[in-house]
Design an enzyme around this catalytic site. Sequence first.
Site, PDB file in Angstrom:
ATOM      1  N   LYS A  73      31.552  55.755 125.475  1.00  9.54           N
ATOM      2  CA  LYS A  73      30.776  56.838 126.083  1.00  9.54           C
ATOM      3  C   LYS A  73      29.298  56.461 126.186  1.00  9.54           C
ATOM      4  O   LYS A  73      28.649  56.143 125.191  1.00  9.54           O
ATOM      5  CB  LYS A  73      30.903  58.126 125.278  1.00  9.54           C
ATOM      6  CG  LYS A  73      30.192  59.314 125.945  1.00  9.54           C
ATOM      7  CD  LYS A  73      30.373  60.606 125.169  1.00  9.54           C
ATOM      8  CE  LYS A  73      29.391  60.752 124.024  1.00  9.54           C
ATOM      9  NZ  LYS A  73      28.006  61.041 124.511  1.00  9.54           N
TER      10      LYS A  73
ATOM     11  N   LYS B 212      26.353  65.084 132.185  1.00 10.30           N
ATOM     12  CA  LYS B 212      26.407  66.530 132.436  1.00 10.30           C
ATOM     13  C   LYS B 212      25.591  66.891 133.679  1.00 10.30           C
ATOM     14  O   LYS B 212      24.666  67.714 133.638  1.00 10.30           O
ATOM     15  CB  LYS B 212      25.931  67.312 131.218  1.00 10.30           C
ATOM     16  CG  LYS B 212      26.776  67.057 129.963  1.00 10.30           C
ATOM     17  CD  LYS B 212      26.252  67.828 128.772  1.00 10.30           C
ATOM     18  CE  LYS B 212      27.079  67.555 127.525  1.00 10.30           C
ATOM     19  NZ  LYS B 212      26.999  66.156 127.049  1.00 10.30           N
TER      20      LYS B 212
ATOM     21  N   ASP C 216      28.522  60.349 130.312  1.00  8.08           N
ATOM     22  CA  ASP C 216      28.312  61.742 129.909  1.00  8.08           C
ATOM     23  C   ASP C 216      26.879  62.158 130.215  1.00  8.08           C
ATOM     24  O   ASP C 216      26.025  62.183 129.329  1.00  8.08           O
ATOM     25  CB  ASP C 216      28.623  61.895 128.420  1.00  8.08           C
ATOM     26  CG  ASP C 216      28.543  63.337 127.950  1.00  8.08           C
ATOM     27  OD1 ASP C 216      28.649  64.239 128.804  1.00  8.08           O
ATOM     28  OD2 ASP C 216      28.380  63.553 126.742  1.00  8.08           O
TER      29      ASP C 216
ATOM     30  N   THR D 275      29.431  71.828 121.983  1.00  8.60           N
ATOM     31  CA  THR D 275      29.877  71.946 120.595  1.00  8.60           C
ATOM     32  C   THR D 275      28.791  72.482 119.673  1.00  8.60           C
ATOM     33  O   THR D 275      29.073  72.866 118.544  1.00  8.60           O
ATOM     34  CB  THR D 275      30.373  70.590 120.062  1.00  8.60           C
ATOM     35  OG1 THR D 275      29.351  69.605 120.270  1.00  8.60           O
ATOM     36  CG2 THR D 275      31.645  70.154 120.769  1.00  8.60           C
TER      37      THR D 275
ATOM     38  N   ARG E 182      28.775  59.262 115.320  1.00  9.95           N
ATOM     39  CA  ARG E 182      28.143  59.007 114.032  1.00  9.95           C
ATOM     40  C   ARG E 182      29.149  58.876 112.888  1.00  9.95           C
ATOM     41  O   ARG E 182      28.861  58.217 111.888  1.00  9.95           O
ATOM     42  CB  ARG E 182      27.145  60.127 113.731  1.00  9.95           C
ATOM     43  CG  ARG E 182      25.883  60.048 114.583  1.00  9.95           C
ATOM     44  CD  ARG E 182      25.050  61.313 114.516  1.00  9.95           C
ATOM     45  NE  ARG E 182      25.643  62.379 115.322  1.00  9.95           N
ATOM     46  CZ  ARG E 182      25.059  63.561 115.526  1.00  9.95           C
ATOM     47  NH1 ARG E 182      23.887  63.822 114.972  1.00  9.95           N
ATOM     48  NH2 ARG E 182      25.636  64.474 116.276  1.00  9.95           N
TER      49      ARG E 182
ATOM     50  N   ASP F 102      22.784  70.023 139.312  1.00 12.55           N
ATOM     51  CA  ASP F 102      21.724  70.040 140.304  1.00 12.55           C
ATOM     52  C   ASP F 102      22.305  70.630 141.581  1.00 12.55           C
ATOM     53  O   ASP F 102      23.429  71.135 141.569  1.00 12.55           O
ATOM     54  CB  ASP F 102      21.184  68.617 140.527  1.00 12.55           C
ATOM     55  CG  ASP F 102      19.719  68.588 140.921  1.00 12.55           C
ATOM     56  OD1 ASP F 102      19.349  69.332 141.861  1.00 12.55           O
ATOM     57  OD2 ASP F 102      18.943  67.826 140.326  1.00 12.55           O
TER      58      ASP F 102
END
Length: 244
Positions: A38, A67, A65, A138, A218, A70
Amino acid sequence: MLGCVPARDHLALALDVPDRSAALALVERFGADFGVMKVGLELFLAVGPQIVRDIVSAGSRVFLDLKLHDIPNTVEHAARCAGEMGVWLLTLHTQGGPDMLAAGARGLSDGAASARRSAADAGSGAEVPIALGVTVLTSDADAPSEALIGRARLAERAGCDGVVCAAPDLAVVTDTVPGMLRVVPGIRPAGAPSADQRRVATPAAAIGAGADVLVIGRAVTAAPDPDAAAAAIVAEVAAALGQP
């Protein structure tokens, strides 16, 4: 939705680093365990779009990713660029509305088709890219279920083939749009800190709830022993899938 595929193809590693060398080192180190890499805002803005091409050339599928949100024309052209680069998954924010989502899905498909036509091995069966509608972040612990349902349906009607949702939302999303690919961030092994994410789940719980692709960052890259953490996650997902 992915069917009977290896555990690694259900796993996306978040390359949340601001450095090309560090990102490619993660790809090389964990490419055997994670079938998808990603690229998010941090890496993309720090390094530029070439990092996507580098990862594709290394043999990994890319989840871009960004997002996108526009006006439809801008999103369509940006998504087309992503398709031309060989991106497999691309996020579009459902708050952009139906016209924007449709434009993004169209641009991604057109860009991938253009790349296949111009490639030396055109017609070799390159993977079809998937536009993902982002439903609820999230980090948002208070989003109402009505928003989730509405955004999932909107993504489906606009031509997206997948959605991004939190693990606690999987049951609702599956009931609402059962045929769409379900990509789930906020995955944490048992006992791992949730950091800034509030809607989290373990890998096994997410797979059991119907997730197709788990996004993990992480929990591996910041672990005391990243290789052991990655191996444990792969084993947990394989067990949840009923694989040896």
